[in-house]
Design a protein around this motif. Structure first.
Motif, mmCIF file in Angstrom:
data_model
loop_
_atom_site.group_PDB
_atom_site.id
_atom_site.type_symbol
_atom_site.label_atom_id
_atom_site.label_comp_id
_atom_site.label_asym_id
_atom_site.label_seq_id
_atom_site.Cartn_x
_atom_site.Cartn_y
_atom_site.Cartn_z
ATOM 1 N N ALA A 88 -2.884 -66.895 14.794
ATOM 2 C CA ALA A 88 -2.313 -68.120 14.230
ATOM 3 C C ALA A 88 -2.045 -67.922 12.747
ATOM 4 O O ALA A 88 -2.820 -67.250 12.054
ATOM 5 C CB ALA A 88 -3.270 -69.286 14.438
ATOM 6 N N THR A 89 -0.975 -68.502 12.268
ATOM 7 C CA THR A 89 -0.638 -68.417 10.843
ATOM 8 C C THR A 89 -0.902 -69.730 10.114
ATOM 9 O O THR A 89 -1.091 -69.748 8.906
ATOM 10 C CB THR A 89 0.845 -68.045 10.647
ATOM 11 N N HIS A 90 -0.911 -70.852 10.868
ATOM 12 C CA HIS A 90 -1.102 -72.168 10.262
ATOM 13 C C HIS A 90 -2.069 -73.004 11.084
ATOM 14 O O HIS A 90 -2.200 -72.813 12.283
ATOM 15 C CB HIS A 90 0.239 -72.905 10.146
ATOM 16 N N TYR A 91 -2.735 -73.948 10.399
ATOM 17 C CA TYR A 91 -3.625 -74.878 11.080
ATOM 18 C C TYR A 91 -3.386 -76.288 10.542
ATOM 19 O O TYR A 91 -2.805 -76.467 9.467
ATOM 20 C CB TYR A 91 -5.095 -74.473 10.904
ATOM 21 N N SER A 92 -3.816 -77.263 11.319
ATOM 22 C CA SER A 92 -3.649 -78.662 10.941
ATOM 23 C C SER A 92 -4.829 -79.473 11.445
ATOM 24 O O SER A 92 -5.282 -79.270 12.568
ATOM 25 C CB SER A 92 -2.352 -79.213 11.543
ATOM 26 N N TRP A 98 0.555 -79.201 8.035
ATOM 27 C CA TRP A 98 0.115 -77.840 8.315
ATOM 28 C C TRP A 98 -0.164 -77.072 7.034
ATOM 29 O O TRP A 98 0.523 -77.244 6.039
ATOM 30 C CB TRP A 98 1.166 -77.115 9.152
ATOM 31 N N GLU A 99 -1.189 -76.205 7.089
ATOM 32 C CA GLU A 99 -1.559 -75.329 5.981
ATOM 33 C C GLU A 99 -1.702 -73.906 6.513
ATOM 34 O O GLU A 99 -1.958 -73.714 7.704
ATOM 35 C CB GLU A 99 -2.915 -75.743 5.392
ATOM 36 N N ALA A 100 -1.583 -72.945 5.613
ATOM 37 C CA ALA A 100 -1.794 -71.547 6.002
ATOM 38 C C ALA A 100 -3.258 -71.343 6.397
ATOM 39 O O ALA A 100 -4.160 -71.920 5.783
ATOM 40 C CB ALA A 100 -1.429 -70.616 4.851
ATOM 41 N N VAL A 101 -3.481 -70.551 7.443
ATOM 42 C CA VAL A 101 -4.848 -70.198 7.832
ATOM 43 C C VAL A 101 -5.491 -69.492 6.641
ATOM 44 O O VAL A 101 -4.879 -68.598 6.040
ATOM 45 C CB VAL A 101 -4.840 -69.293 9.090
ATOM 46 N N PRO A 102 -6.705 -69.883 6.239
ATOM 47 C CA PRO A 102 -7.342 -69.276 5.067
ATOM 48 C C PRO A 102 -7.481 -67.762 5.189
ATOM 49 O O PRO A 102 -7.682 -67.228 6.281
ATOM 50 C CB PRO A 102 -8.724 -69.937 5.029
ATOM 51 N N ALA A 186 -12.579 -79.660 14.290
ATOM 52 C CA ALA A 186 -11.604 -78.927 15.098
ATOM 53 C C ALA A 186 -10.225 -79.084 14.485
ATOM 54 O O ALA A 186 -9.934 -80.101 13.844
ATOM 55 C CB ALA A 186 -11.601 -79.426 16.539
ATOM 56 N N VAL A 187 -9.387 -78.058 14.686
ATOM 57 C CA VAL A 187 -8.035 -78.059 14.135
ATOM 58 C C VAL A 187 -7.031 -77.588 15.182
ATOM 59 O O VAL A 187 -7.396 -76.955 16.161
ATOM 60 C CB VAL A 187 -7.937 -77.160 12.876
ATOM 61 N N PHE A 188 -5.763 -77.917 14.930
ATOM 62 C CA PHE A 188 -4.644 -77.425 15.726
ATOM 63 C C PHE A 188 -4.186 -76.098 15.120
ATOM 64 O O PHE A 188 -4.323 -75.897 13.907
ATOM 65 C CB PHE A 188 -3.466 -78.411 15.669
ATOM 66 N N LEU A 189 -3.609 -75.230 15.930
ATOM 67 C CA LEU A 189 -3.133 -73.930 15.454
ATOM 68 C C LEU A 189 -1.687 -73.709 15.853
ATOM 69 O O LEU A 189 -1.228 -74.217 16.874
ATOM 70 C CB LEU A 189 -3.967 -72.803 16.075
#
Length: 191
Positions: A88-92, A98-102, A186-189
């Motif tokens: 995954a490149t982004h999470y929400s 959406w933000e970039a995965v750390p 929990a987050v979306f990916l």
């Protein structure tokens, strides 16, 4: 080892194994590095029984309001999950912003992720009759019934047994991994 859960403890019970063509042992090694590098772990999963916004986040917040930590306890199983190991490149947190995965976090082949503190190897047994579903349409249903068939995970509440059931009524699962689930729980990916 004795069961470390407290009465009224909220847990996410999850069956785990091979995922995105990676063994559980390799996933655990990678997740421990994740924690060392990023201070958090994104534990990927799929399925609506632990949907981030409608299940895990409200469940985590309710445990927080009660002054308790939400835990994940994992039961190893044979798995053939061979989804492409695309990271995954982004999470929400909400599925909208959406933000970039750390940096340091890598989660593969999953729609959602639990946000965890340090992952611990901790072997103990639980009886699924000692848990009930903590929210949703199946709230109050015995975990031993809920986790039959297709359900391989759930938001559960542990209740210390007053009288242990006879062995033939016990549905015992060996737990091998445990972690604290931390806000936002929990987050979306997406990739």
């Amino acid at each position: 080892m004795p069961n470390p859960l407290e009465n009224g403890q909220g847990v996410i019970f999850m069956k785990v194994g091979l995922h995105a063509s990676e063994s559980l042992e390799d996933i655990v090694k990678r997740k421990r590095r994740e924690y060392e590098e990023a201070g958090s772990i994104f534990w990927g999963y799929g399925g609506s029984s632990c949907h981030p916004r409608t299940m895990v986040q409200p469940f985590g917040k309710s445990m927080q309001e009660e002054g308790k930590h939400l835990l994940i306890i994992m039961n190893e199983m044979n798995s053939k999950h061979a989804a492409p190991p695309v990271a995954a490149t982004h999470y929400s947190k909400d599925g909208v912003d959406w933000e970039a995965v750390p940096r340091g976090i890598e989660v593969r082949g999953s729609r959602f992720a639990l946000v965890l503190d340090e992952l611990r190897l901790d072997e103990f047994e639980v009886n699924l009759n000692d848990f009930e579903v903590g929210l949703g349409q199946s709230r109050g249903k015995a975990a031993s019934e809920y986790l039959k068939g297709q359900n391989d995970k759930g938001c559960l509440i542990y209740h210390e047994p007053h009288v242990p059931p006879p062995p033939e009524e016990q549905i015992v699962k060996r737990i091998g991994l445990i972690a604290r689930v931390k806000p936002p729980f929990a987050v979306f990916l997406k990739n």
